[in-house]
Scaffold this motif. Structure first.
Motif: not given
Length: 677
Positions: A176-186, A488-496
């Motif tokens: 994820y690089g930055t912690i902001d990238g992780l926070n968005h993904a999670w 149903v979800v994308d690669g981050h397990d977020h609903i499309h």
């Protein structure tokens, strides 16, 4: 590489653990191996403590004698790196090697695979042992194959210790690089889970309530990668010191914990350990599924059945033996599905330890036993099938399998906990198997253009770029069947956006308004007579050319669409919104007809038919898994029959088989003509 190893013919043998026996038994074993037709044995799998009795103490003399003895008897060696179970001295010197559970319990020495995949001490010791073996035996004339480790993830797939936590944080930083990238993904805005730095992140240990689902998904990815790093370190040592000898590690069929698409990239060829249950009357169908996966992992290349049980195993609640003839039939099934070697666990039955009740090629009763007679007979039969090796299998149907989607599908807090990938897949595969239609497995990123039909029993997690490939395949003339709870979800397990089926909405021509799970013990009828259990969906056709193929006939969704079909470009896409169990067969019949998919043969119930083709010929396998006599008509390109390699007899018009019987026909080349079989 056209052959698995330099050993001619079908590889035949099993794990050999001579350290369990006095040396005067070894010569007897070698003589009996030759009598049985054994061509290769696996040695050293659990020999670490014997090979390296102390930190700087090595004992290779006994191993030298063993390899020399086997070579003198014409038996090749699959040499294991012995790294699956660290010895006691290493564990006591570095107790941090031992794995820790999600509850904080450190698992003890006394079983096997007792190591943390992230432990630097374990990794260093494993590579040191691998290098020592390669330096000593790389040029030994018995060596035919390197066997790295043993059944990665069989007992320990994850570790929650502090070192694993550090490793996980480093893996996440790379991802994820930055912690902001992780926070968005999670999605850490939910439940105040936002992180300020990577140092605040821990593995998903036992928590008061549900754990962040994307954290769990990334943990599954990380754990697979962490074990793969261990494997690759040993593989690189072997590649450096023994570049001319192929290397493999034994997979465990369709195993959830490890992404075998990624793992297979690092194998010279795929090998598998398979233990179908003789008490399960449908075990052969699931075995066929697993063997098709093994063949598919390296793009259709031959693979090696590295372990199976000659008769009973020792680890089920009830360990039923294989009745006479079943071991032969199931072994020939692996050969029919692309294997070039038939190996077993193990050669000589153990007298002590956890597997002393596990069957062996040489049972406790010795050469007077029924098992030994079958061992010798089957070795002689395999010697007649050597020309089959190297031949490959062509499939018109692909089944999409994605470990990311599997992991995301089975995270907690979903609408229905019954939706498990293997349970969704098996009825679809069973329908193909019963119709003698061969299938490949493919990842969602695969090139699909060579397939007439593509089946996706579940694509819960679907990345837009993979959906584009699937849509392009249909638009170009392909036929797609997509099962429920997909897109149903994308690669981050977020609903499309817009909900399911997400990026497949256009090609399928439907939208899912609401998931409608079916309570346990209940079923919902469809107009066709099929019944849905576990799952249904309120779907809305949202393209003018979306056709309703079947509708719900009972329950809250009565009258609403259940199965739809939409022309898309030059192809067609079906959507099945319910778990239909065996009822999926009728839908697939419609699809196979539309796609022009033909069976190998029209087979009676319980009979399996598949084909391997190579430079030496085309081989038709017909296997009778039933408990009664069967007759299978030879039609199409096989109408003129051929020679049964098992008996040497000419076969024409039809094949008659006794219960558990088999035929392997070399098809006359002038009878094939122009065929896509």
């Amino acid at each position: 590489m056209s052959r698995l190893t330099r050993v001619p013919g079908v590889l035949y043998g099993g794990d050999y653990n001579p350290e369990q026996w006095p040396e005067d038994v070894w010569s007897e074993d070698a003589e009996l191996m030759r009598e049985a037709g054994v061509t290769m044995v696996t040695v050293g799998v659990f020999s670490w403590a014997r090979l390296q009795p102390g930190p700087d103490t090595w004992d290779f003399a006994w191993f030298d004698r063993l390899l020399d003895l086997l070579h003198a008897h014409g038996i090749a060696v699959d040499l294991a790196t012995a790294t699956a179970s660290p010895p006691a001295w290493l564990v006591r010197a570095h107790p941090g090697i031992l794995p820790v559970t999600a509850d904080g319990v450190r698992l003890e020495f006394g079983s096997r695979q007792h190591y943390c995949p992230s432990s630097p001490e374990y990794r260093a010791a494993a590579v040191r042992l691998t290098r020592a073996l390669a330096e000593r035996y790389a040029h030994h004339p018995a060596l035919a194959l390197w066997h790295i480790h043993n059944e990665y993830g069989d007992h320990v797939t994850e570790c929650f210790c502090a070192r694993s936590a550090d490793h996980f944080r480093a893996w996440l930083t790379d991802r994820y690089g930055t912690i902001d990238g992780l926070n968005h993904a999670w999605g850490t805005a939910f439940w105040s889970q936002r992180y300020g730095t990577y140092d605040e992140i821990e593995p998903p240990r036992t928590a008061p309530g549900p754990v962040n689902p994307t954290q769990l998904l990334d943990w599954r990815r990380f754990c697979s990668d962490a074990l793969l790093e261990c494997h690759r370190a040993e593989r690189e040592a072997l590649r450096e010191l023994s570049p001319d000898i192929p290397a493999t590690t034994n997979f465990m069929s369709m195993f959830k914990a490890l992404d075998y698409w990624k793992w297979a990239e690092h194998e010279d060829f795929v090998s598998d350990d398979a233990y179908p249950d003789p008490a399960d009357p449908r075990a052969h169908v699931n075995a066929s599924l697993n063997y098709d996966l093994m063949r598919s992992l390296k793009g259709g290349r031959p693979w090696l059945l590295l372990e199976q049980a000659p008769s009973a195993v020792s680890w089920r609640p009830v360990n039923v033996p294989k009745k006479p003839g079943l071991q032969r039939l199931w072994s020939l099934q692996a050969l029919a599905r692309g294997a070039d070697g038939i190996m077993y666990f193990q050669w000589r039955a153990s007298r002590a330890g956890a597997e002393k009740y596990h069957s062996a090629l040489l049972p406790h009763r010795g050469t007077a036993s029924r098992g030994w007679r079958e061992t010798v007979r089957f070795g002689a039969e395999l010697a007649r099938l050597g020309e089959v090796t190297g031949a490959t299998t062509r499939a018109d149907v692909a089944i999409v399998l994605d470990w990311d989607s599997w992991w995301a599908l089975e995270v907690d807090d979903h609408p229905c906990a019954r939706m498990r990938w293997p349970d969704l897949l098996r009825p679809w595969y069973a329908a193909l198997h019963a119709r003698a239609v061969t299938a490949d497995f493919v990842p969602p990123r695969a090139d699909l253009d060579g397939y007439r039909a593509v089946l996706a029993p579940s694509l819960h997690l679907l990345r837009p770029e993979n959906a584009e490939r699937i849509a392009a395949y249909v638009h170009g003339g392909g036929h797609l069947v997509c099962g429920p709870f997909s897109g149903v979800v994308d690669g981050h397990d977020h609903i499309h956006d817009g909900g399911a089926p997400g990026p497949l909405r256009d090609v399928l021509g439907v939208s899912v308004d609401e998931f409608w799970p079916i309570p346990d013990g209940e079923a919902v009828r469809l107009d066709s007579g099929a019944e849905a259990t576990w799952w249904s969906e309120w779907i809305e056709p949202d393209a003018p050319d979306t056709e309703v193929v079947d509708s719900y006939a009972s329950g809250q969704l009565t009258g609403r669409p259940a199965v739809t079909r939409r022309p898309y470009g030059a192809g067609t896409a079906w959507y099945v919104s319910a778990h239909l169990g065996e009822g999926i067969a009728a839908v697939l019949d419609d699809v196979l007809r539309a796609a022009g998919v033909r069976p190998v043969l029209d087979v009676p119930e319980g009979v399996e038919a598949t084909v391997r083709s190579g430079t030496q010929g085309t081989y038709l396998f017909v296997l009778n898994h039933s408990d009664h006599d069967t007759r299978t008509q030879l039609t199409g390109p096989y109408a003129d029959g051929g020679t049964d390699l098992l008996t040497g007899a000419a076969v024409r018009d039809h094949i008659d088989l006794r219960p558990l019987g088999a035929a392997v026909l070399r098809i006359a080349t002038d009878s094939l003509g122009e065929t896509d079989q």
